[in-house]
Design a protein around this motif. Structure first.
Motif, PDB file in Angstrom:
ATOM      1  N   LEU A 193     -42.008   8.528  39.545  1.00 50.63           N
ATOM      2  CA  LEU A 193     -42.446   7.729  40.684  1.00 50.63           C
ATOM      3  C   LEU A 193     -43.939   7.458  40.584  1.00 50.63           C
ATOM      4  O   LEU A 193     -44.735   8.393  40.442  1.00 50.63           O
ATOM      5  CB  LEU A 193     -42.150   8.444  42.001  1.00 50.63           C
ATOM      6  N   CYS A 194     -44.310   6.182  40.650  1.00 53.28           N
ATOM      7  CA  CYS A 194     -45.715   5.800  40.671  1.00 53.28           C
ATOM      8  C   CYS A 194     -46.373   6.392  41.913  1.00 53.28           C
ATOM      9  O   CYS A 194     -45.902   6.170  43.032  1.00 53.28           O
ATOM     10  CB  CYS A 194     -45.831   4.277  40.671  1.00 53.28           C
ATOM     11  N   GLU A 195     -47.438   7.128  41.733  1.00 54.63           N
ATOM     12  CA  GLU A 195     -48.077   7.776  42.877  1.00 54.63           C
ATOM     13  C   GLU A 195     -48.917   6.809  43.710  1.00 54.63           C
ATOM     14  O   GLU A 195     -49.343   7.149  44.817  1.00 54.63           O
ATOM     15  CB  GLU A 195     -48.947   8.939  42.422  1.00 54.63           C
ATOM     16  N   HIS A 196     -49.136   5.599  43.202  1.00 56.27           N
ATOM     17  CA  HIS A 196     -49.922   4.623  43.946  1.00 56.27           C
ATOM     18  C   HIS A 196     -49.070   3.848  44.958  1.00 56.27           C
ATOM     19  O   HIS A 196     -49.573   3.452  46.020  1.00 56.27           O
ATOM     20  CB  HIS A 196     -50.592   3.634  42.991  1.00 56.27           C
ATOM     21  N   HIS A 197     -47.800   3.613  44.625  1.00 59.33           N
ATOM     22  CA  HIS A 197     -46.931   2.835  45.504  1.00 59.33           C
ATOM     23  C   HIS A 197     -45.606   3.545  45.799  1.00 59.33           C
ATOM     24  O   HIS A 197     -44.791   3.016  46.548  1.00 59.33           O
ATOM     25  CB  HIS A 197     -46.638   1.462  44.876  1.00 59.33           C
ATOM     26  N   MET A 198     -45.395   4.703  45.190  1.00 57.28           N
ATOM     27  CA  MET A 198     -44.168   5.479  45.376  1.00 57.28           C
ATOM     28  C   MET A 198     -42.930   4.652  45.027  1.00 57.28           C
ATOM     29  O   MET A 198     -41.897   4.719  45.684  1.00 57.28           O
ATOM     30  CB  MET A 198     -44.078   6.039  46.799  1.00 57.28           C
ATOM     31  N   LEU A 199     -43.071   3.865  43.963  1.00 60.47           N
ATOM     32  CA  LEU A 199     -41.952   3.101  43.426  1.00 60.47           C
ATOM     33  C   LEU A 199     -41.576   3.657  42.056  1.00 60.47           C
ATOM     34  O   LEU A 199     -42.425   4.206  41.346  1.00 60.47           O
ATOM     35  CB  LEU A 199     -42.325   1.621  43.310  1.00 60.47           C
ATOM     36  N   PRO A 200     -40.310   3.512  41.659  1.00 58.70           N
ATOM     37  CA  PRO A 200     -39.853   4.106  40.387  1.00 58.70           C
ATOM     38  C   PRO A 200     -40.499   3.471  39.164  1.00 58.70           C
ATOM     39  O   PRO A 200     -40.870   2.290  39.164  1.00 58.70           O
ATOM     40  CB  PRO A 200     -38.340   3.847  40.397  1.00 58.70           C
ATOM     41  N   MET A 201     -40.611   4.276  38.118  1.00 58.32           N
ATOM     42  CA  MET A 201     -40.977   3.776  36.795  1.00 58.32           C
ATOM     43  C   MET A 201     -40.075   4.462  35.777  1.00 58.32           C
ATOM     44  O   MET A 201     -39.815   5.667  35.858  1.00 58.32           O
ATOM     45  CB  MET A 201     -42.453   4.013  36.478  1.00 58.32           C
ATOM     46  N   ASN A 202     -39.556   3.671  34.851  1.00 54.05           N
ATOM     47  CA  ASN A 202     -38.715   4.198  33.782  1.00 54.05           C
ATOM     48  C   ASN A 202     -39.564   4.373  32.533  1.00 54.05           C
ATOM     49  O   ASN A 202     -40.247   3.433  32.098  1.00 54.05           O
ATOM     50  CB  ASN A 202     -37.548   3.258  33.498  1.00 54.05           C
ATOM     51  N   LEU A 203     -39.554   5.575  31.971  1.00 52.14           N
ATOM     52  CA  LEU A 203     -40.404   5.904  30.836  1.00 52.14           C
ATOM     53  C   LEU A 203     -39.550   6.240  29.620  1.00 52.14           C
ATOM     54  O   LEU A 203     -38.749   7.176  29.651  1.00 52.14           O
ATOM     55  CB  LEU A 203     -41.308   7.088  31.184  1.00 52.14           C
ATOM     56  N   GLN A 204     -39.705   5.461  28.562  1.00 59.40           N
ATOM     57  CA  GLN A 204     -39.032   5.731  27.293  1.00 59.40           C
ATOM     58  C   GLN A 204     -39.988   6.550  26.428  1.00 59.40           C
ATOM     59  O   GLN A 204     -41.094   6.097  26.137  1.00 59.40           O
ATOM     60  CB  GLN A 204     -38.655   4.424  26.601  1.00 59.40           C
ATOM     61  N   VAL A 205     -39.543   7.724  26.023  1.00 58.80           N
ATOM     62  CA  VAL A 205     -40.432   8.701  25.397  1.00 58.80           C
ATOM     63  C   VAL A 205     -40.029   8.962  23.951  1.00 58.80           C
ATOM     64  O   VAL A 205     -38.852   9.169  23.639  1.00 58.80           O
ATOM     65  CB  VAL A 205     -40.399  10.035  26.181  1.00 58.80           C
TER      66      VAL A 205
END
Length: 216
Positions: free
Chosen positions: A101-113
């Motif tokens: 979750l983006c801490e600036h807008h509390m919206l999801p982010m999908n991270l490919q690692v």
């Protein structure tokens, strides 16, 4: 930390940055009852009726999700196996996808690692890479910090800075709000040890990381 943001940006051309081992930060304490009450208040503020059909159990469900998401498994220990003849080999593990979750807008982010390391007499159990990624994703985050934390966690586990972590993120805070660029992707890279001093090793990792992301 070097990172790129743009439509379909790739990992190629990223400059290697140094990393050092550091302990993982513990997750926050969740007051699920308070979260449930706050969700009810939010629904009212949005002009909804928390008691209407369809929303009756929503505050409880949302509070339960927050508790699960922000309580990753921090108790798992690293499983390493002695392999003295593998010293100097490049190991790359990709195809790991986690949600944060983006801490600036509390919206999801999908991270490919994608992670890479050079074994020094031992190899790490493969499932541990995914657990490390999940542990650091399960909180309010920014991609750049997540990338560094995964690298530092892995470096502490193997006792060496010969670690590289590449992350490609899709951020809903950019895709569904603001400029609303759905194709935008952010790539970040954290690397240290031999990955910072050996350009051949660095390019080998970047090539394999790029192939892993392209095949997903």
């Amino acid at each position: 930390m070097i990172h790129k943001t743009g439509p379909s940006s790739s990992l190629a051309g990223l400059t290697v940055a140094a990393s050092s081992a550091a302990p993982a930060m513990p997750g926050p304490h969740i007051n699920t009852r308070r979260v449930r009450d706050l969700i009810s208040q939010l629904l009212v503020a949005l002009g909804e009726d928390p008691a209407r059909e369809g929303l009756t159990d929503t505050p409880e469900r949302v509070a339960s999700w927050w508790n699960t998401f922000l309580s990753p498994d921090n108790a798992s220990t690293a499983t390493c196996f002695t392999e003295s003849r593998l010293s100097g080999q490049l190991v790359v593990v990709g195809g790991m996808s986690v949600w944060s979750l983006c801490e600036h807008h509390m919206l999801p982010m999908n991270l490919q690692v994608t992670v890479g390391y050079v074994p020094a007499g031992k190899v790490v159990g493969l499932s541990k890479f995914g657990r490390i990624a999940q542990r650091h994703a399960g909180r309010l985050q920014v991609q750049e910090r997540f990338t560094r934390q995964v690298a530092e966690d892995l470096a502490g586990m193997i006792g060496s800075d010969d670690v590289a972590v590449a992350v490609r993120g899709t951020h809903l805070c950019m895709s569904m709000r603001g400029v609303r660029m759905e194709a935008a992707r952010t790539s970040s890279l954290q690397a240290g040890g031999r990955f910072g001093s050996d350009p051949v090793l660095s390019q080998q990792f970047l090539a394999l990381a790029h192939d892993n992301i392209r095949s997903e």
